[in-house]
Scaffold this motif. Structure first.
Motif, PDB file in Angstrom:
ATOM      1  N   ASN A 150       0.823  -1.193   0.000  1.00  0.00           N
ATOM      2  CA  ASN A 150       0.000   0.000   0.000  1.00  0.00           C
ATOM      3  C   ASN A 150       0.867   1.257   0.000  1.00  0.00           C
ATOM      4  N   ILE A 151       1.937   1.254   0.768  1.00  0.00           N
ATOM      5  CA  ILE A 151       2.844   2.396   0.820  1.00  0.00           C
ATOM      6  C   ILE A 151       3.522   2.606  -0.538  1.00  0.00           C
ATOM      7  N   LYS A 152       3.962   1.539  -1.176  1.00  0.00           N
ATOM      8  CA  LYS A 152       4.567   1.648  -2.511  1.00  0.00           C
ATOM      9  C   LYS A 152       3.574   2.210  -3.511  1.00  0.00           C
ATOM     10  N   GLU A 153       2.323   1.763  -3.416  1.00  0.00           N
ATOM     11  CA  GLU A 153       1.280   2.271  -4.318  1.00  0.00           C
ATOM     12  C   GLU A 153       1.039   3.758  -4.082  1.00  0.00           C
ATOM     13  N   GLN A 154       1.042   4.188  -2.819  1.00  0.00           N
ATOM     14  CA  GLN A 154       0.864   5.604  -2.502  1.00  0.00           C
ATOM     15  C   GLN A 154       2.003   6.434  -3.088  1.00  0.00           C
ATOM     16  N   PHE A 155       3.242   5.965  -2.902  1.00  0.00           N
ATOM     17  CA  PHE A 155       4.406   6.670  -3.444  1.00  0.00           C
ATOM     18  C   PHE A 155       4.295   6.791  -4.964  1.00  0.00           C
ATOM     19  N   ASN A 156       4.018   5.670  -5.628  1.00  0.00           N
ATOM     20  CA  ASN A 156       3.897   5.678  -7.095  1.00  0.00           C
ATOM     21  C   ASN A 156       2.778   6.598  -7.552  1.00  0.00           C
ATOM     22  N   TYR A 157       1.678   6.635  -6.811  1.00  0.00           N
ATOM     23  CA  TYR A 157       0.550   7.502  -7.156  1.00  0.00           C
ATOM     24  C   TYR A 157       0.966   8.977  -7.068  1.00  0.00           C
ATOM     25  N   ILE A 158       1.680   9.346  -6.009  1.00  0.00           N
ATOM     26  CA  ILE A 158       2.111  10.736  -5.843  1.00  0.00           C
ATOM     27  C   ILE A 158       3.064  11.144  -6.959  1.00  0.00           C
ATOM     28  N   VAL A 159       4.015  10.269  -7.297  1.00  0.00           N
ATOM     29  CA  VAL A 159       4.948  10.583  -8.384  1.00  0.00           C
ATOM     30  C   VAL A 159       4.195  10.708  -9.700  1.00  0.00           C
ATOM     31  N   LYS A 160       3.347   9.735 -10.006  1.00  0.00           N
ATOM     32  CA  LYS A 160       2.652   9.695 -11.300  1.00  0.00           C
ATOM     33  C   LYS A 160       1.614  10.810 -11.449  1.00  0.00           C
TER      34      LYS A 160
END
Length: 109
Positions: A8-18
Motif C-alpha cells: 500500500n505504501i509503494k502504491e501511494q508513493f507511485n501515485y504521488i509521483v505519477k
C-alpha cells in the motif's frame, strides 16, 4: 508492518509521483524515466530524481518518506568525464547536486 501495508505504501508513493509530481514537471518540459526526470534548457541539463527514504517506509510506523534530488550538468562536462553526452543524464552524475530539503534550509529531507 505487514506485506499488505508495504504494498500500500509503494502504491501511494507511485501515485504521488505519477499523478502529483510528474504532471507538473512534464508541463515544465521534463521527460520521465522511472523516478528520474530530465529537461534540456540552453546549454544546461536539469536532472531530478525522486528518492524514497532508505527503506521506503518506517518499520515502526505506517508512514514513509522521500526526497527530491536536483542536479545540473552540461555537454562539455559529460564529454570530458564520460567521453559522450547522454540523451537522458541522471542526477547522480551531475557535477552540481542538491537535495530539495537543503535548498529550502530543512536538512536532508
Amino acid at each position: 508492518m505487514t506485506e499488505e501495508e508495504k504494498i500500500n505504501i509503494k502504491e501511494q508513493f507511485n501515485y504521488i509521483v505519477k499523478n502529483g509530481i510528474a504532471p507538473i514537471l512534464k508541463s515544465a518540459g521534463f521527460r520521465k524515466k522511472g523516478n528520474n526526470f530530465h529537461a534540456h534548457a540552453g546549454e544546461l541539463d536539469w536532472c531530478i530524481n525522486i528518492q524514497k527514504d532508505g527503506w521506503g517506509f518506517d518499520r515502526y510506523f505506517n508512514q514513509w518518506g522521500f526526497t527530491i534530488n536536483i542536479g545540473v550538468t552540461w555537454s562539455d562536462y559529460a564529454i570530458c568525464l564520460f567521453n559522450k553526452v547522454s540523451d537522458f543524464p541522471l542526477e547522480g552524475y551531475c557535477p552540481i547536486r542538491a537535495r530539495i530539503g537543503t535548498i529550502m534550509g530543512k536538512g536532508d529531507y
